[in-house]
Design a protein around this motif. Structure first.
Motif, PDB file in Angstrom:
ATOM      1  N   ALA A 150       0.722  -1.254   0.067  1.00 53.84           N
ATOM      2  CA  ALA A 150       0.092  -0.066  -0.047  1.00 53.84           C
ATOM      3  C   ALA A 150       0.678   1.474  -0.096  1.00 53.84           C
ATOM      4  N   SER A 151       2.153   1.089   0.190  1.00 53.92           N
ATOM      5  CA  SER A 151       2.834   2.517   0.619  1.00 53.92           C
ATOM      6  C   SER A 151       3.463   2.600  -0.938  1.00 53.92           C
ATOM      7  N   LEU A 152       3.393   1.874  -1.862  1.00 55.02           N
ATOM      8  CA  LEU A 152       4.077   2.121  -3.229  1.00 55.02           C
ATOM      9  C   LEU A 152       3.250   2.919  -3.789  1.00 55.02           C
ATOM     10  N   ASN A 153       3.688   3.396  -5.104  1.00 49.53           N
ATOM     11  CA  ASN A 153       2.946   4.269  -6.155  1.00 49.53           C
ATOM     12  C   ASN A 153       1.880   3.233  -6.705  1.00 49.53           C
ATOM     13  N   ALA A 154       0.995   3.935  -7.217  1.00 48.43           N
ATOM     14  CA  ALA A 154      -0.295   3.162  -8.100  1.00 48.43           C
ATOM     15  C   ALA A 154       0.450   2.555  -9.441  1.00 48.43           C
ATOM     16  N   LEU A 155      -0.187   1.349  -9.491  1.00 48.73           N
ATOM     17  CA  LEU A 155       0.391   0.837 -11.021  1.00 48.73           C
ATOM     18  C   LEU A 155      -0.519   1.725 -12.013  1.00 48.73           C
ATOM     19  N   ASP A 156       0.525   1.760 -13.057  1.00 46.95           N
ATOM     20  CA  ASP A 156      -0.267   2.633 -14.338  1.00 46.95           C
ATOM     21  C   ASP A 156      -0.858   1.561 -15.385  1.00 46.95           C
ATOM     22  N   GLU A 157      -1.495   1.808 -16.050  1.00 49.22           N
ATOM     23  CA  GLU A 157      -1.894   0.896 -17.260  1.00 49.22           C
ATOM     24  C   GLU A 157      -0.896   0.059 -17.879  1.00 49.22           C
ATOM     25  N   ASN A 158       0.244   0.596 -18.304  1.00 47.60           N
ATOM     26  CA  ASN A 158       1.241  -0.158 -18.913  1.00 47.60           C
ATOM     27  C   ASN A 158       1.789  -1.204 -18.073  1.00 47.60           C
ATOM     28  N   GLU A 159       1.924  -0.872 -16.799  1.00 42.40           N
ATOM     29  CA  GLU A 159       2.643  -1.781 -15.881  1.00 42.40           C
ATOM     30  C   GLU A 159       1.370  -3.157 -15.603  1.00 42.40           C
ATOM     31  N   GLU A 160       0.312  -2.572 -15.488  1.00 46.57           N
ATOM     32  CA  GLU A 160      -0.786  -3.537 -15.283  1.00 46.57           C
ATOM     33  C   GLU A 160      -0.889  -4.489 -16.508  1.00 46.57           C
ATOM     34  N   SER A 200       1.693  -8.353  -7.250  1.00 44.73           N
ATOM     35  CA  SER A 200       2.966  -8.429  -7.948  1.00 44.73           C
ATOM     36  C   SER A 200       3.119  -7.004  -8.531  1.00 44.73           C
ATOM     37  N   ARG A 201       4.308  -6.829  -8.527  1.00 53.23           N
ATOM     38  CA  ARG A 201       4.678  -5.600  -9.330  1.00 53.23           C
ATOM     39  C   ARG A 201       5.966  -5.687 -10.375  1.00 53.23           C
ATOM     40  N   LEU A 202       6.026  -4.598 -11.132  1.00 49.45           N
ATOM     41  CA  LEU A 202       7.333  -4.599 -11.796  1.00 49.45           C
ATOM     42  C   LEU A 202       8.372  -3.903 -11.155  1.00 49.45           C
ATOM     43  N   SER A 203       9.409  -4.433 -10.590  1.00 48.99           N
ATOM     44  CA  SER A 203      10.428  -3.501  -9.578  1.00 48.99           C
ATOM     45  C   SER A 203      10.759  -2.325 -10.104  1.00 48.99           C
ATOM     46  N   CYS A 204      10.854  -2.094 -11.401  1.00 45.37           N
ATOM     47  CA  CYS A 204      11.498  -0.872 -12.145  1.00 45.37           C
ATOM     48  C   CYS A 204      10.238   0.137 -12.060  1.00 45.37           C
ATOM     49  N   GLN A 205       8.998  -0.187 -11.913  1.00 43.59           N
ATOM     50  CA  GLN A 205       7.976   1.015 -11.838  1.00 43.59           C
ATOM     51  C   GLN A 205       7.350   0.963 -10.298  1.00 43.59           C
ATOM     52  N   ALA A 206       7.938   0.199  -9.548  1.00 44.13           N
ATOM     53  CA  ALA A 206       7.190   0.412  -8.056  1.00 44.13           C
ATOM     54  C   ALA A 206       8.200   1.346  -7.158  1.00 44.13           C
ATOM     55  N   PHE A 207       7.932   2.433  -6.849  1.00 42.09           N
ATOM     56  CA  PHE A 207       8.774   3.381  -6.209  1.00 42.09           C
ATOM     57  C   PHE A 207       8.552   3.422  -4.658  1.00 42.09           C
ATOM     58  N   LEU A 208       9.654   3.438  -3.931  1.00 40.41           N
ATOM     59  CA  LEU A 208       9.436   3.466  -2.428  1.00 40.41           C
ATOM     60  C   LEU A 208       9.032   4.755  -1.845  1.00 40.41           C
ATOM     61  N   ALA A 209       8.169   4.698  -0.771  1.00 42.19           N
ATOM     62  CA  ALA A 209       7.782   5.868  -0.130  1.00 42.19           C
ATOM     63  C   ALA A 209       8.521   5.500   1.246  1.00 42.19           C
ATOM     64  N   GLN A 210       7.806   5.739   2.326  1.00 43.85           N
ATOM     65  CA  GLN A 210       8.671   5.880   3.574  1.00 43.85           C
ATOM     66  C   GLN A 210       8.312   4.508   4.549  1.00 43.85           C
ATOM     67  N   LYS A 211       7.461   3.600   3.968  1.00 40.72           N
ATOM     68  CA  LYS A 211       7.205   2.173   4.626  1.00 40.72           C
ATOM     69  C   LYS A 211       8.313   1.131   4.120  1.00 40.72           C
ATOM     70  N   ASP A 212       8.461   0.483   5.137  1.00 36.55           N
ATOM     71  CA  ASP A 212       9.526  -0.881   4.913  1.00 36.55           C
ATOM     72  C   ASP A 212       8.615  -1.881   3.873  1.00 36.55           C
ATOM     73  N   LEU A 213       9.511  -2.626   3.338  1.00 40.58           N
ATOM     74  CA  LEU A 213       8.700  -3.548   2.193  1.00 40.58           C
ATOM     75  C   LEU A 213       9.185  -4.925   2.548  1.00 40.58           C
TER      76      LEU A 213
END
Length: 112
Positions: free
Chosen positions: A60-70, A83-96
């Motif tokens: 929930a702390s990561l940026n939202a998926l965009d249509e291309n990633e989805e 699941s996420r593409l790690s190149c499109q999932a950007f860190l916020a302040q929460k641990d993962l």
């Protein structure tokens, strides 16, 4: 800085790992900068699925998926709801907590 815990993966980090990276960094960049050589066949341009990861905690702390990633994720091996593409999932302040799947669909992988 958020901490990324990576579950053990036979090839990339057999013992698992715990790394930190500044907010705004992609998971892929953070892994590569910490010598966890996850595949990224498209050079992090969101054009393949080789950097697919499963976010076990902190999604929930990561940026939202965009249509291309989805759309691309539909082709990833071992796809899960978190699941996420790690190149499109950007860190916020929460641990993962992240798992790198056992396989990718990269048929042109080097050294194999």
């Amino acid at each position: 800085m958020p901490i990324i815990k990576i579950l053990p993966h036979a090839e990339y980090c057999p013992q698992g790992a715990e790394i930190s990276a500044p907010a705004g960094t992609s998971i892929c960049e953070a892994l590569l900068e910490n010598n966890i050589h996850i595949e990224h066949a498209c050079d992090m341009s969101c054009a393949c699925t080789t950097c697919h990861v499963i976010v076990r905690e902190g999604m929930a702390s990561l940026n939202a998926l965009d249509e291309n990633e989805e759309d691309l994720l539909d082709r990833a091996w071992g796809l899960e709801p978190n699941s996420r593409l790690s190149c499109q999932a950007f860190l916020a302040q929460k641990d993962l907590l992240v798992e790198i799947p056992k396989y990718t669909i990269n048929h042109a992988k080097e050294n194999h």
